[in-house]
Scaffold this active site. Structure first.
Site, PDB file in Angstrom:
ATOM      1  N   ASP A 195       0.850  -1.195   0.000  1.00 42.40           N
ATOM      2  CA  ASP A 195       0.000   0.000   0.000  1.00 42.40           C
ATOM      3  C   ASP A 195       0.886   1.246   0.000  1.00 42.40           C
ATOM      4  O   ASP A 195       1.624   1.489   0.956  1.00 42.40           O
ATOM      5  CB  ASP A 195      -0.908   0.022   1.238  1.00 42.40           C
ATOM      6  CG  ASP A 195      -1.809   1.246   1.208  1.00 42.40           C
ATOM      7  OD1 ASP A 195      -2.714   1.281   0.360  1.00 42.40           O
ATOM      8  OD2 ASP A 195      -1.578   2.185   2.000  1.00 42.40           O
TER       9      ASP A 195
ATOM     10  N   TYR B 147       3.251   9.780   1.165  1.00 46.22           N
ATOM     11  CA  TYR B 147       4.199   9.191   2.123  1.00 46.22           C
ATOM     12  C   TYR B 147       5.665   9.507   1.745  1.00 46.22           C
ATOM     13  O   TYR B 147       6.591   9.107   2.462  1.00 46.22           O
ATOM     14  CB  TYR B 147       4.007   7.664   2.217  1.00 46.22           C
ATOM     15  CG  TYR B 147       2.584   7.232   2.523  1.00 46.22           C
ATOM     16  CD1 TYR B 147       1.688   8.085   3.172  1.00 46.22           C
ATOM     17  CD2 TYR B 147       2.120   5.971   2.156  1.00 46.22           C
ATOM     18  CE1 TYR B 147       0.373   7.699   3.427  1.00 46.22           C
ATOM     19  CE2 TYR B 147       0.807   5.578   2.414  1.00 46.22           C
ATOM     20  CZ  TYR B 147      -0.055   6.446   3.045  1.00 46.22           C
ATOM     21  OH  TYR B 147      -1.355   6.053   3.287  1.00 46.22           O
TER      22      TYR B 147
ATOM     23  N   HIS C  93      -7.229   9.533  -2.300  1.00 45.28           N
ATOM     24  CA  HIS C  93      -6.667   9.358  -0.948  1.00 45.28           C
ATOM     25  C   HIS C  93      -7.624   9.847   0.150  1.00 45.28           C
ATOM     26  O   HIS C  93      -7.713   9.258   1.224  1.00 45.28           O
ATOM     27  CB  HIS C  93      -5.325  10.094  -0.848  1.00 45.28           C
ATOM     28  CG  HIS C  93      -4.468   9.642   0.287  1.00 45.28           C
ATOM     29  ND1 HIS C  93      -3.099   9.560   0.202  1.00 45.28           N
ATOM     30  CD2 HIS C  93      -4.758   9.225   1.541  1.00 45.28           C
ATOM     31  CE1 HIS C  93      -2.610   9.129   1.353  1.00 45.28           C
ATOM     32  NE2 HIS C  93      -3.603   8.918   2.177  1.00 45.28           N
TER      33      HIS C  93
ATOM     34  N   SER D  76      -4.432   1.422   9.251  1.00 48.40           N
ATOM     35  CA  SER D  76      -4.108   1.443  10.687  1.00 48.40           C
ATOM     36  C   SER D  76      -4.747   0.239  11.401  1.00 48.40           C
ATOM     37  O   SER D  76      -5.400   0.413  12.437  1.00 48.40           O
ATOM     38  CB  SER D  76      -4.551   2.752  11.347  1.00 48.40           C
ATOM     39  OG  SER D  76      -3.989   3.864  10.691  1.00 48.40           O
TER      40      SER D  76
ATOM     41  N   SER E  38       2.163   4.981  17.808  1.00 51.29           N
ATOM     42  CA  SER E  38       2.040   6.445  17.779  1.00 51.29           C
ATOM     43  C   SER E  38       2.491   7.037  19.100  1.00 51.29           C
ATOM     44  O   SER E  38       1.927   6.716  20.144  1.00 51.29           O
ATOM     45  CB  SER E  38       0.590   6.855  17.575  1.00 51.29           C
ATOM     46  OG  SER E  38       0.267   6.750  16.244  1.00 51.29           O
TER      47      SER E  38
ATOM     48  N   GLY F 185       3.020   9.682  22.141  1.00 50.16           N
ATOM     49  CA  GLY F 185       2.386  10.849  22.747  1.00 50.16           C
ATOM     50  C   GLY F 185       0.871  10.838  22.798  1.00 50.16           C
ATOM     51  O   GLY F 185       0.267  11.763  23.303  1.00 50.16           O
TER      52      GLY F 185
ATOM     53  N   LYS G  56       1.534  -1.591   8.804  1.00 51.01           N
ATOM     54  CA  LYS G  56       2.868  -1.065   8.458  1.00 51.01           C
ATOM     55  C   LYS G  56       3.889  -1.585   9.455  1.00 51.01           C
ATOM     56  O   LYS G  56       3.680  -1.525  10.677  1.00 51.01           O
ATOM     57  CB  LYS G  56       2.855   0.471   8.492  1.00 51.01           C
ATOM     58  CG  LYS G  56       4.219   1.117   8.272  1.00 51.01           C
ATOM     59  CD  LYS G  56       4.894   1.500   9.587  1.00 51.01           C
ATOM     60  CE  LYS G  56       6.344   1.915   9.409  1.00 51.01           C
ATOM     61  NZ  LYS G  56       6.997   2.196  10.709  1.00 51.01           N
TER      62      LYS G  56
ATOM     63  N   ILE H 292       7.230  -7.772  10.629  1.00 50.56           N
ATOM     64  CA  ILE H 292       6.683  -8.019   9.284  1.00 50.56           C
ATOM     65  C   ILE H 292       6.231  -9.487   9.195  1.00 50.56           C
ATOM     66  O   ILE H 292       5.134  -9.794   8.732  1.00 50.56           O
ATOM     67  CB  ILE H 292       7.749  -7.679   8.200  1.00 50.56           C
ATOM     68  CG1 ILE H 292       7.892  -6.153   8.085  1.00 50.56           C
ATOM     69  CG2 ILE H 292       7.393  -8.302   6.857  1.00 50.56           C
ATOM     70  CD1 ILE H 292       9.036  -5.683   7.186  1.00 50.56           C
TER      71      ILE H 292
ATOM     72  N   GLU I  18       5.645 -11.549  11.841  1.00 57.68           N
ATOM     73  CA  GLU I  18       4.583 -11.762  12.847  1.00 57.68           C
ATOM     74  C   GLU I  18       3.211 -11.387  12.271  1.00 57.68           C
ATOM     75  O   GLU I  18       2.227 -12.109  12.462  1.00 57.68           O
ATOM     76  CB  GLU I  18       4.899 -10.881  14.070  1.00 57.68           C
ATOM     77  CG  GLU I  18       3.861 -10.917  15.173  1.00 57.68           C
ATOM     78  CD  GLU I  18       4.168  -9.878  16.275  1.00 57.68           C
ATOM     79  OE1 GLU I  18       5.342  -9.501  16.464  1.00 57.68           O
ATOM     80  OE2 GLU I  18       3.208  -9.454  16.936  1.00 57.68           O
TER      81      GLU I  18
HETATM   82  N1  LIG Z   1      -5.671   5.985   3.279  1.00 54.12           N
HETATM   83  C1  LIG Z   1      -5.260   6.659   4.327  1.00 54.12           C
HETATM   84  O1  LIG Z   1      -5.636   7.818   4.570  1.00 54.12           O
HETATM   85  C2  LIG Z   1      -4.330   5.993   5.287  1.00 54.12           C
HETATM   86  C3  LIG Z   1      -4.168   6.519   6.577  1.00 54.12           C
HETATM   87  C4  LIG Z   1      -3.315   5.866   7.461  1.00 54.12           C
HETATM   88  C5  LIG Z   1      -2.655   4.718   7.033  1.00 54.12           C
HETATM   89  N2  LIG Z   1      -2.812   4.231   5.767  1.00 54.12           N
HETATM   90  C6  LIG Z   1      -2.089   3.010   5.284  1.00 54.12           C
HETATM   91  O2  LIG Z   1      -2.248   1.976   6.267  1.00 54.12           O
HETATM   92  C7  LIG Z   1      -0.961   1.556   6.695  1.00 54.12           C
HETATM   93  C8  LIG Z   1      -1.003   1.083   8.125  1.00 54.12           C
HETATM   94  O3  LIG Z   1      -1.471   2.090   8.987  1.00 54.12           O
HETATM   95  P1  LIG Z   1      -0.538   2.871  10.030  1.00 54.12           P
HETATM   96  O4  LIG Z   1       0.855   2.877   9.522  1.00 54.12           O
HETATM   97  O5  LIG Z   1      -1.230   4.143  10.302  1.00 54.12           O
HETATM   98  O6  LIG Z   1      -0.669   2.043  11.368  1.00 54.12           O
HETATM   99  P2  LIG Z   1      -0.625   0.514  11.846  1.00 54.12           P
HETATM  100  O7  LIG Z   1      -0.277  -0.398  10.737  1.00 54.12           O
HETATM  101  O8  LIG Z   1      -1.878   0.285  12.591  1.00 54.12           O
HETATM  102  O9  LIG Z   1       0.554   0.581  12.906  1.00 54.12           O
HETATM  103  C9  LIG Z   1       1.873   0.787  12.482  1.00 54.12           C
HETATM  104  C10 LIG Z   1       2.737   0.917  13.723  1.00 54.12           C
HETATM  105  O10 LIG Z   1       2.693  -0.308  14.458  1.00 54.12           O
HETATM  106  C11 LIG Z   1       4.010  -0.830  14.648  1.00 54.12           C
HETATM  107  N3  LIG Z   1       3.875  -2.300  14.515  1.00 54.12           N
HETATM  108  C12 LIG Z   1       3.780  -3.006  13.359  1.00 54.12           C
HETATM  109  N4  LIG Z   1       3.627  -4.321  13.629  1.00 54.12           N
HETATM  110  C13 LIG Z   1       3.616  -4.448  14.970  1.00 54.12           C
HETATM  111  C14 LIG Z   1       3.501  -5.556  15.852  1.00 54.12           C
HETATM  112  N5  LIG Z   1       3.356  -6.796  15.376  1.00 54.12           N
HETATM  113  N6  LIG Z   1       3.557  -5.329  17.192  1.00 54.12           N
HETATM  114  C15 LIG Z   1       3.713  -4.066  17.680  1.00 54.12           C
HETATM  115  N7  LIG Z   1       3.825  -2.981  16.892  1.00 54.12           N
HETATM  116  C16 LIG Z   1       3.775  -3.156  15.557  1.00 54.12           C
HETATM  117  C17 LIG Z   1       4.846  -0.201  13.575  1.00 54.12           C
HETATM  118  O11 LIG Z   1       6.175  -0.025  14.020  1.00 54.12           O
HETATM  119  P3  LIG Z   1       7.431  -0.781  13.303  1.00 54.12           P
HETATM  120  O12 LIG Z   1       7.480  -0.298  11.896  1.00 54.12           O
HETATM  121  O13 LIG Z   1       8.582  -0.351  14.131  1.00 54.12           O
HETATM  122  O14 LIG Z   1       7.143  -2.259  13.403  1.00 54.12           O
HETATM  123  C18 LIG Z   1       4.175   1.170  13.401  1.00 54.12           C
HETATM  124  O15 LIG Z   1       4.673   2.089  14.334  1.00 54.12           O
HETATM  125  C19 LIG Z   1      -0.093   2.790   6.466  1.00 54.12           C
HETATM  126  O16 LIG Z   1       1.263   2.501   6.523  1.00 54.12           O
HETATM  127  C20 LIG Z   1      -0.595   3.235   5.127  1.00 54.12           C
HETATM  128  O17 LIG Z   1      -0.058   2.418   4.091  1.00 54.12           O
HETATM  129  C21 LIG Z   1      -3.675   4.842   4.906  1.00 54.12           C
END
Ligand SMILES: NC(=O)c1ccc[n+]([C@@H]2O[C@H](COP(=O)([O-])OP(=O)(O)OC[C@H]3O[C@@H](n4cnc5c(N)ncnc54)[C@H](OP(=O)(O)O)[C@@H]3O)[C@@H](O)[C@H]2O)c1
Length: 311
Positions: free
Chosen positions: A44, A49, A111, A203, A210, A212, A253, A260, A262
């Protein structure tokens, strides 16, 4: 559990993808390479980004090294706010394709229902009224050209979905929105499912790290933790598996190789029905509220304006 979901185009979207938001330069390319090597087939991306060039280089190397072929991958990217004018939509896609070094995308999303002046920082003083039917018309042309094999939206409320479905000649294949155990999107998912639109969950870990934030987090939620303990899985795996069982694809992410792996290890087990039922007790809190769009004199005076009150 299927490892992919069928879109209304007939194509399949892999049920787990790698998110790339806030995946820093110098790190994101390695994460993509590692993820594809361990079995991820969906990435994605988004120009917002600021890392699509590095992702493009990683994809090129994966193809050159024979790890996968282009047709084995499902690549999503998005149209950012400065390219929402219909005459700028094609350019938005072409810039992304050039940066990713690809000929086509598997999925191209608006987006967010947000338009800003071309080339300007997307801050409230640069926002313009959005004309979704006009932007969608330009998206439909891209679909017909084959450069975007599916088109969809992101951050669309129930109201915006219904308005779009009423005028679309090509219905959106996907609505990518925040969804996880503490922001479950019950109403929106039901609407999407009833209209044949796939809900893809961003997310899916509730932005696990995240800093803070004083809001409750998915991974510290007592119900998520107790289900994880019962099933001998991590809270992250339980949150992700919950998403799959709700019928949504998920795009966690991580740039950490162990996490990755896990996050992909969620297919050979499931959450039994009695434990799935527990998730309905979780108090709902939206993480990504998009406060950055709000300004007292701007187009969105409150976050409720942006989300059509669905927050
Ligand atoms: N369309 C939109 O408006 C929009 C908005 C937000 C996000 N997105 C997309 O959705 C993706 C995912 O959302 P997100 O990045 O907001 O949040 P997320 O995937 O819910 O969380 C990512 C965070 O969790 C950590 N993490 C990953 N795997 C983990 C695990 N197994 N245990 C503990 N912590 C873990 C990551 O750190 P590490 O990297 O250090 O593992 C990172 O800090 C984004 O990267 C993006 O591609 C789209």
């Amino acid at each position: 559990m299927a490892e992919s979901f069928v879109l209304n185009t007939g194509a399949r979207i892999p049920s787990v993808g790698l998110g790339t938001s806030q995946a820093e330069p110098g790190v994101v390319g390695k994460a993509i390479y590692a993820a594809v090597k361990v079995g991820y087939r969906h990435i994605d991306c988004a120009p917002a980004y600021h890392n699509e060039k590095e992702i493009g280089m990683a994809l090129k190397k994966l193809f050159e090294d024979g790890v996968v072929k282009r047709e084995d991958l499902f690549i999503t990217s998005k149209l950012w706010s400065g390219n929402q004018a219909p005459e700028d939509v094609l350019e938005g896609l072409e810039t992304t394709l050039e940066d990713l070094q690809l000929d086509y995308l598997d999925l191209f999303l608006i987006h967010a229902p947000l338009r800003s002046k071309k080339g300007a920082t997307p801050t409230p003083e640069n926002f313009l009224p959005i004309d979704i039917p006009a932007t969608w018309g330009a998206m439909e042309k891209l679909y017909n050209s084959g450069k975007a094999r599916a088109i969809g939206v992101s951050n669309f409320s129930c109201k915006k979905m219904e308005d779009l479905l009423a005028i679309a000649r090509v219905p959106p294949a996907v609505n990518q929105v925040e969804s996880h155990p503490i922001w479950q999107q019950i109403k929106l998912r039901e609407l999407c499912q009833s209209k044949g639109v796939h809900l893809s969950a961003y997310s899916p870990l509730g932005k696990a790290r995240s800093p803070g934030s004083e809001r409750p987090t998915v991974l510290s939620n007592p119900i998520v933790i107790s289900v994880a303990e019962k099933l001998q899985r991590t809270p992250a795996q339980v949150a992700l598996r919950w998403g799959l069982q709700m019928g949504q694809s998920i795009i966690p992410k991580s740039t950490n190789e162990a996490r990755i792996k896990e996050n992909l290890n969620i297919f050979d087990w499931s959450i039994p029905e009695d434990l799935m039922a527990k998730f309905s007790e979780i108090q709902q809190v939206k993480m990504l509220r998009a406060e950055f769009v709000v300004h007292p004199q701007g187009i969105f005076k409150t976050v409720e304006d942006f989300w059509d009150g669905e927050i």
